[in-house]
Design an enzyme around this catalytic site. Structure first.
Site: not given
Length: 454
Positions: A152, A188, A271-273, A341, A346
């Site tokens: 998406q 989403d 926040l991106w890892l 969903d 992970e």
């Protein structure tokens, strides 16, 4: 004879003295509770009558879905508000973490880059958390690109200071109900990502990345900093509002996100890892088929959990294995937000017993009037749960949980209340069903059998 009579008399006097002391202590507790501002009330739960005995099958490790639904429909749950020292302590700790300290962006980014471990995405106590949230809400965007993840519409932002963050735009108003045929229908819900983050803090399942609300200017924040592929999907509609549709499996011009006045759009910023955190994706044993009229094995086999544990040792229950208990934690988390969903999960790659992460929580809060009980399948089919999780759920029930979430998410007042009152009440209702499911499992087995101490 006299000696025996004397011993009996002494015993009676001792018992009477103990009883009096216990009553004095009880009065003291009640009095000090009132004096200290804490209020104690009895929580009453539905009593399962003898006629409602759990159908026990010695070859089955869990509960049947139809039976569970019938039990939910036949009993009424009455829970009174209860404040406790433990709940107050938890909320005070979280508020200390969410408090702004005004540290420099470079300092908080250096520390947040070291947060991730195989067992969590956020450490157990993170004093810079409030500053990280403020940074995500206010740092200037210096680059916008296509993330090439998921199915998406999303945008990968680079914020001043070099931190990456994922943007999920608003598709629906708060009051919108998803009327699709499935729990995973619709686009989403960006507010679900934000609520999921705060809920993970309350549950002490710190496996969800920081997600906050922010008003984004599609023209000055995104288009002005967009790479060519992303910029090519921008246009203006008949009202001269900025719109874009991005590039993804379901991205197309007729499914565009358009800004309102001033080219502003509401969004979740996640926040991106750090690049050092390599993720490994695994198919969930409780994955749906996503095919009409085709059911997965777990949807038809009441003994699915037993079979799963026999087929793969990683789903065993012992101190060296956490995977199944993590998936049960995830099921509880997903049921509370109505996210059906989680087809994959992970973990941090490189660790055999890394924790199951709670990523991608946008398919949540579609219908406040419906509870999709089968999201809880890992719990009611396996009938085990961490004792720490159960204790936390019981404590949060007294909040009640929906009110606690509202209290914490005042931090996101930049975009207003995140949930309608109906959704808040749905969270409370679902938590009651989770606890009732655990109690039914205990009635079928025993508390010692279902509460795992690790």
């Amino acid at each position: 004879m006299l000696s025996r009579t004397f011993r009996v008399s002494v015993g009676l006097v001792t018992a009477l003295a103990v009883a009096v002391l216990c009553n004095i202590y009880l009065v003291f507790l009640l009095w000090t509770g009132g004096q200290s501002g804490y209020h104690y009330e009895l929580i009453t739960r539905p009593v399962i009558s003898q006629e409602e005995e759990v159908p026990i099958n010695s070859t089955n490790s869990g509960l049947n879905l139809n039976y569970l639904k019938a039990m939910f429909n036949s009993s009424t749950k009455h829970v009174h508000n209860l404040s406790s020292r433990s709940l107050t302590s938890v909320m005070n700790k979280l508020k200390r973490e969410l408090k702004l300290r005004g540290e420099k962006a470079v300092d908080i980014l250096n520390r947040s880059a070291k947060w991730v471990s195989p067992s969590s995405l956020i450490p157990s106590f993170t004093p810079e958390l409030g500053d990280v949230i403020k940074y995500l809400q206010t740092a200037p965007v210096i680059r916008a690109s296509l993330p090439h993840v998921g199915t998406q519409l999303k945008v990968m932002l680079t914020l001043e200071g070099g931190q990456k963050a994922l943007l999920k735009p608003q598709w629906y108003d708060r009051e919108h109900r998803i009327d699709g045929p499935d729990v995973y229908s619709g686009a989403d819900r960006h507010n679900g990502e934000i609520i999921g983050f705060y809920l993970s803090l309350l549950l002490d399942l710190r496996r969800t990345p920081v997600a906050v609300g922010r008003m984004i200017n599609l023209t000055s924040d995104i288009l002005a900093n967009a790479d060519n592929d992303l910029a090519a999907t921008f246009f203006r509609n008949n009202q001269s509002h900025a719109c874009f549709y991005g590039v993804c499996r379901y991205c197309k011009p007729e499914l565009s996100v358009c800004a309102g006045e001033g080219d502003l759009v509401e969004a979740a910023i996640i926040l991106w890892l750090p690049s050092s955190a390599k993720l490994k994706s695994n198919r969930s044993p409780w994955q749906r088929t996503y095919k009409k009229n085709v059911r997965a094995q777990w949807e038809t086999d009441d003994k699915f959990c037993t079979s799963l544990q026999k087929q793969n040792r990683i789903f065993g229950i012992d101190p060296a294995k956490r995977r199944l208990l993590d998936l049960i934690d995830a099921a509880v988390f997903d049921f509370l937000i109505s996210n059906g969903d989680r087809h994959h999960y992970e973990i941090i790659d490189g660790s055999s017993e890394a924790a199951v992460l709670l990523l991608d929580n946008g398919k949540s809060f579609g219908r406040p009037d419906l509870d999709y009980i089968d999201i809880l399948a890992p719990l009611y089919q396996c009938c085990v749960i961490r004792k720490s999780t159960y204790n936390r759920l019981e404590m949060l029930e007294s909040g009640p949980l929906g009110t606690l979430i509202e209290e914490l998410t005042l931090k996101d007042s930049l975009i207003g209340p995140l949930l309608t009152n109906e959704h808040v009440q749905a969270i409370n209702r679902r938590l009651g069903k989770v606890i009732q499911t655990i109690e039914l499992c205990a009635k079928m087995k025993s508390w010692d059998d279902i509460l795992v101490p690790y």
